[in-house]
Scaffold this motif. Sequence first.
Motif, PDB file in Angstrom:
ATOM      1  N   MET A   1       0.843  -1.197   0.000  1.00  0.00           N
ATOM      2  CA  MET A   1       0.000   0.000   0.000  1.00  0.00           C
ATOM      3  C   MET A   1       0.875   1.243   0.000  1.00  0.00           C
ATOM      4  O   MET A   1       1.969   1.245   0.549  1.00  0.00           O
ATOM      5  CB  MET A   1      -0.903   0.024   1.235  1.00  0.00           C
ATOM      6  N   SER A   2       0.378   2.331  -0.607  1.00  0.00           N
ATOM      7  CA  SER A   2       1.147   3.569  -0.619  1.00  0.00           C
ATOM      8  C   SER A   2       1.075   4.228   0.741  1.00  0.00           C
ATOM      9  O   SER A   2       0.098   4.115   1.460  1.00  0.00           O
ATOM     10  CB  SER A   2       0.598   4.513  -1.690  1.00  0.00           C
ATOM     11  N   GLU A   3       2.159   4.895   1.098  1.00  0.00           N
ATOM     12  CA  GLU A   3       2.235   5.567   2.385  1.00  0.00           C
ATOM     13  C   GLU A   3       1.808   7.014   2.233  1.00  0.00           C
ATOM     14  O   GLU A   3       1.843   7.566   1.135  1.00  0.00           O
ATOM     15  CB  GLU A   3       3.681   5.505   2.901  1.00  0.00           C
ATOM     16  N   PRO A   4       1.394   7.686   3.357  1.00  0.00           N
ATOM     17  CA  PRO A   4       1.029   9.081   3.280  1.00  0.00           C
ATOM     18  C   PRO A   4       2.184   9.879   2.693  1.00  0.00           C
ATOM     19  O   PRO A   4       3.339   9.699   3.040  1.00  0.00           O
ATOM     20  CB  PRO A   4       0.750   9.460   4.752  1.00  0.00           C
ATOM     21  N   GLY A   5       1.847  10.760   1.788  1.00  0.00           N
ATOM     22  CA  GLY A   5       2.867  11.596   1.165  1.00  0.00           C
ATOM     23  C   GLY A   5       3.453  11.003  -0.102  1.00  0.00           C
ATOM     24  O   GLY A   5       4.109  11.692  -0.869  1.00  0.00           O
ATOM     25  N   ASP A   6       3.234   9.652  -0.342  1.00  0.00           N
ATOM     26  CA  ASP A   6       3.777   9.028  -1.548  1.00  0.00           C
ATOM     27  C   ASP A   6       3.271   9.707  -2.808  1.00  0.00           C
ATOM     28  O   ASP A   6       4.026   9.930  -3.747  1.00  0.00           O
ATOM     29  CB  ASP A   6       3.394   7.539  -1.592  1.00  0.00           C
ATOM     30  N   ALA A  35      -3.295   8.624 -16.235  1.00  0.00           N
ATOM     31  CA  ALA A  35      -3.306   7.971 -17.553  1.00  0.00           C
ATOM     32  C   ALA A  35      -3.405   6.452 -17.402  1.00  0.00           C
ATOM     33  O   ALA A  35      -4.092   5.781 -18.179  1.00  0.00           O
ATOM     34  CB  ALA A  35      -2.046   8.348 -18.340  1.00  0.00           C
ATOM     35  N   ALA A  36      -2.728   5.897 -16.362  1.00  0.00           N
ATOM     36  CA  ALA A  36      -2.803   4.456 -16.117  1.00  0.00           C
ATOM     37  C   ALA A  36      -4.192   4.057 -15.643  1.00  0.00           C
ATOM     38  O   ALA A  36      -4.723   3.005 -16.035  1.00  0.00           O
ATOM     39  CB  ALA A  36      -1.750   4.048 -15.080  1.00  0.00           C
ATOM     40  N   GLU A  37      -4.794   4.890 -14.796  1.00  0.00           N
ATOM     41  CA  GLU A  37      -6.156   4.602 -14.333  1.00  0.00           C
ATOM     42  C   GLU A  37      -7.125   4.582 -15.506  1.00  0.00           C
ATOM     43  O   GLU A  37      -8.021   3.729 -15.588  1.00  0.00           O
ATOM     44  CB  GLU A  37      -6.581   5.652 -13.301  1.00  0.00           C
ATOM     45  N   SER A  46      -8.555   0.686  -6.430  1.00  0.00           N
ATOM     46  CA  SER A  46      -8.907  -0.653  -6.945  1.00  0.00           C
ATOM     47  C   SER A  46      -7.667  -1.418  -7.394  1.00  0.00           C
ATOM     48  O   SER A  46      -7.577  -2.637  -7.204  1.00  0.00           O
ATOM     49  CB  SER A  46      -9.874  -0.518  -8.125  1.00  0.00           C
ATOM     50  N   LEU A  47      -6.709  -0.707  -7.985  1.00  0.00           N
ATOM     51  CA  LEU A  47      -5.491  -1.355  -8.461  1.00  0.00           C
ATOM     52  C   LEU A  47      -4.656  -1.906  -7.304  1.00  0.00           C
ATOM     53  O   LEU A  47      -3.920  -2.882  -7.472  1.00  0.00           O
ATOM     54  CB  LEU A  47      -4.650  -0.367  -9.279  1.00  0.00           C
ATOM     55  N   GLN A  48      -4.783  -1.286  -6.133  1.00  0.00           N
ATOM     56  CA  GLN A  48      -3.976  -1.700  -4.985  1.00  0.00           C
ATOM     57  C   GLN A  48      -4.533  -2.925  -4.260  1.00  0.00           C
ATOM     58  O   GLN A  48      -3.897  -3.446  -3.354  1.00  0.00           O
ATOM     59  CB  GLN A  48      -3.842  -0.528  -3.998  1.00  0.00           C
ATOM     60  N   LEU A  55      -5.014  -8.748 -13.018  1.00  0.00           N
ATOM     61  CA  LEU A  55      -6.027  -8.068 -13.832  1.00  0.00           C
ATOM     62  C   LEU A  55      -6.204  -8.749 -15.190  1.00  0.00           C
ATOM     63  O   LEU A  55      -7.207  -8.546 -15.864  1.00  0.00           O
ATOM     64  CB  LEU A  55      -5.638  -6.605 -14.079  1.00  0.00           C
ATOM     65  N   PHE A  56      -5.204  -9.551 -15.582  1.00  0.00           N
ATOM     66  CA  PHE A  56      -5.184 -10.102 -16.932  1.00  0.00           C
ATOM     67  C   PHE A  56      -5.136 -11.621 -16.881  1.00  0.00           C
ATOM     68  O   PHE A  56      -4.483 -12.209 -16.013  1.00  0.00           O
ATOM     69  CB  PHE A  56      -3.965  -9.572 -17.704  1.00  0.00           C
TER      70      PHE A  56
END
Length: 357
Positions: A1-6, A35-37, A46-48, A55-56
């Motif tokens: 998961m991304s961290e705060p500030g990432d 653009a990726a979304e 959702s990607l996380q 996904l594929f």
Amino acid sequence: MSEPGDHSRYAGLDLLASSVLLVGPEVDVRYANPAAENLLELSLKSLQRAPLTELFTNGQELSALCAQALAHQYADLRQDLALQRNGREPLHVNSIVSALGEGMLLIELRENVQQLKLDREERILDQSQANKELIRNLAHEIKNPLGGIRGAAQLLELELPPHHLLELQEYTQVIIKEADRLQTLVDRLLAPHRKPHIVGDVNIHEVCERVRSLILAEFPTGLTIRRDYDASIPEFRGDMEQLIQVVLNIAHNAAQALRHRIAEGDAEIVLRTRVARQVTLAKVRYGLALDLHIIDNGPGIAPEIRDRIFYPLVSGREGGSGLGLTLAQTFVQQHLGVIECESRPGLTDFRILLPLP
């Protein structure tokens, strides 16, 4: 998961037009730019939820690419991928995977426009072949009884008593004239299946000038036809009369669509010729190709028929036969070329690509 500030650290990537994802050692998504979304049709949240490869249905290809980049710490690995998705079209992309160290990877995905174009051309060709077969069978089924109907009406007219001839001849003439009208329609339906029969050296600018003079003769005021020619384009072998018919059908449709602007005096059609290099047409690669554009500043093609304009009997104009573009497409395909269209209000651009020697 991304961290705060990432997210703020990667804010600059949000401005990129290409799709960029930052993933961990398990190909788990830490960051995705807008653009990726858009490309993947999923939000960052959702990607996380799962590794990107899940996904594929053929995610192992992307997974192998990521593992290779991590193992050897390459500056980047590039590969064309066709990522399969359940219930949706495959995603054709150029992928670039870069190792960032500490098990992190940067994945850049760019839609493979050339592959999409080839797929679209293949679908159009398949549809065109199916249409031709359907039309040919239908036209022959109609043509055979038409002669009998017309002949019976003529015989009936000859058998009418003299004192009833003037009164009833009107009805037999309706049958004969309608049979003739249907015969003309059937002949036009069958015309595209006749191969080019007069083959010679064609100068595309002679074709354009002939069409230009015909259109201006019909619309002498309020319409400007602008030339934008590349004089270096060589002559090529083809059927000049068929190519005149192709350009005329498209330009005439454009002029018909421009009637309101013609009345206002600002209607314009542009005939533009260029040379295209290294072009793939119907799965064959050509070093040189003619790139002909017929552009108008009309209202555009209605969205509901935009994907069907080359189908027979589909017309956006009241009283139109819907055969002009079908004929144009068939003649272009007989010259081993393709015809495409882009349209929006204020600009409709028909593009014809033909191989050059």
